[in-house]
Design an enzyme around this catalytic site. Structure first.
Site, PDB file in Angstrom:
ATOM      1  N   ASP A 117       0.835  -1.190   0.000  1.00 22.30           N
ATOM      2  CA  ASP A 117       0.000   0.000   0.000  1.00 22.30           C
ATOM      3  C   ASP A 117       0.877   1.250   0.000  1.00 22.30           C
ATOM      4  O   ASP A 117       2.038   1.211   0.427  1.00 22.30           O
ATOM      5  CB  ASP A 117      -0.916  -0.009   1.218  1.00 22.30           C
ATOM      6  CG  ASP A 117      -2.162   0.831   1.036  1.00 22.30           C
ATOM      7  OD1 ASP A 117      -2.283   1.497  -0.018  1.00 22.30           O
ATOM      8  OD2 ASP A 117      -3.010   0.828   1.933  1.00 22.30           O
ATOM      9  N   ARG A 168      -2.190  -0.770  -8.387  1.00 18.78           N
ATOM     10  CA  ARG A 168      -3.540  -0.426  -7.925  1.00 18.78           C
ATOM     11  C   ARG A 168      -3.629   1.090  -7.959  1.00 18.78           C
ATOM     12  O   ARG A 168      -2.926   1.768  -7.214  1.00 18.78           O
ATOM     13  CB  ARG A 168      -3.788  -0.941  -6.515  1.00 18.78           C
ATOM     14  CG  ARG A 168      -5.171  -0.546  -5.969  1.00 18.78           C
ATOM     15  CD  ARG A 168      -5.387  -1.061  -4.554  1.00 18.78           C
ATOM     16  NE  ARG A 168      -6.776  -0.966  -4.174  1.00 18.78           N
ATOM     17  CZ  ARG A 168      -7.270  -0.086  -3.282  1.00 18.78           C
ATOM     18  NH1 ARG A 168      -6.457   0.774  -2.687  1.00 18.78           N
ATOM     19  NH2 ARG A 168      -8.564  -0.074  -3.003  1.00 18.78           N
TER      20      ARG A 168
END
Length: 291
Positions: A117, A168
């Protein structure tokens, strides 16, 4: 209110509860990313405990044959221990890379995947560089998140796509200064759509993380107009947010992955995000009453 929020947006406190949610979503044709909430640990023992939870998740994914992967934050794995910053000589980055490498190796061994992330802009370059090093050792088993509100992201997209690293793409949830990020929502949205079209039409399988139905419709039209295969990418959404849109996309033949957060750290995690950026409060409030 906190209990209502946790029930809607957090899949319980334990690994077992998160796995049960993943199985249910898989049965509905939705893939899953499991996310053990937490960040900014200050002790080595905390980083090691975070890693143990992720190894348990990977074991469950492999044993139960879940259509799932995991997502983690580098500060959750010790990045800040001893200080952070390029050239600081701190033990945090070295410790973190060792911990995450072990997890990526585990994921590769069961045919799964680790998503790293993205956190605040202070970590952007270090996160990209670490992902690149891990990808060179375990191609296909690790990818990362990029945030469309940063000016640099267009270049970062090209940098990662050139190596085959899965992205992402999200808009970004941290408060950043106007010197490095688009301050206006309209500019963020425009940059997001431009970058989404770039990654969707690339040969690298990427995730389009948005709950904005207008953007989703524009990207669906792009797919139809430019003959982009529906299985060349996937839409990604958060657990408990726009469940109606998730089902609609699955019915239309698109891949959908839901991020499933869990764990006892949900309250401080949400409070930090809400305090950092008031727009996050509005986002949760608007989606709390939607199906």
């Amino acid at each position: 209110m906190g209990q209502k929020v946790s029930r809607r947006f957090v899949a319980g406190m334990t690994v077992e509860e998160a796995v049960a949610v993943a199985e249910q979503l898989n049965s509905e044709g939705i893939d899953v990313t499991l996310d053990s909430l937490g960040e900014s640990v200050t002790e080595v023992s905390q980083a090691e405990e975070s890693a143990r939870i992720y190894h348990r998740l990977l074991d469950e994914i492999g044993t139960r044959r879940l259509r799932a992967n995991v997502s983690l934050k580098l500060t959750q794995m010790g990045m800040d221990i001893g200080g952070h910053g390029a050239g600081s000589g701190a033990k945090g980055p070295e410790l973190t890379e060792g911990i995450v490498a072990w997890l990526v190796e585990h994921a590769a061994s069961i045919g799964s995947f680790v998503r790293i992330d993205m956190e605040g802009s202070d970590y952007t370059e270090a996160t990209i560089a670490m992902t690149e090093r891990l990808y060179a050792r375990w191609p296909g088993a690790v990818g990362m998140v990029l945030q469309a509100y940063l000016y640099r992201t267009a270049d970062d997209v090209e940098r990662l796509l050139a190596q085959g690293i899965r992205i992402r793409l999200c808009k970004g949830a941290y408060k950043e200064p106007a010197e490095i990020a688009f301050p206006a929502k309209s500019d963020v949205d425009a940059n997001y759509v431009k970058l989404a079209k770039r990654v969707m039409s690339s040969p690298v399988f990427c995730g389009i993380a948005t709950h904005d139905e207008a953007i989703v419709e524009e990207l669906q039209a792009f797919v139809a107009s430019y003959a982009v295969e529906k299985n060349a990418f996937e839409f990604q959404m958060l657990y408990g947010v726009r469940r109606d849109l998730q089902r609609k996309l699955v019915a239309a033949g698109f891949g959908v992955r839901v991020y499933v957060p869990f764990g006892r750290e949900w309250y401080p995690y949400f409070m930090r995000r809400l305090a950092e950026r008031p727009a996050n409060v509005l986002f949760l409030a608007k989606n709390f009453f939607k199906n």
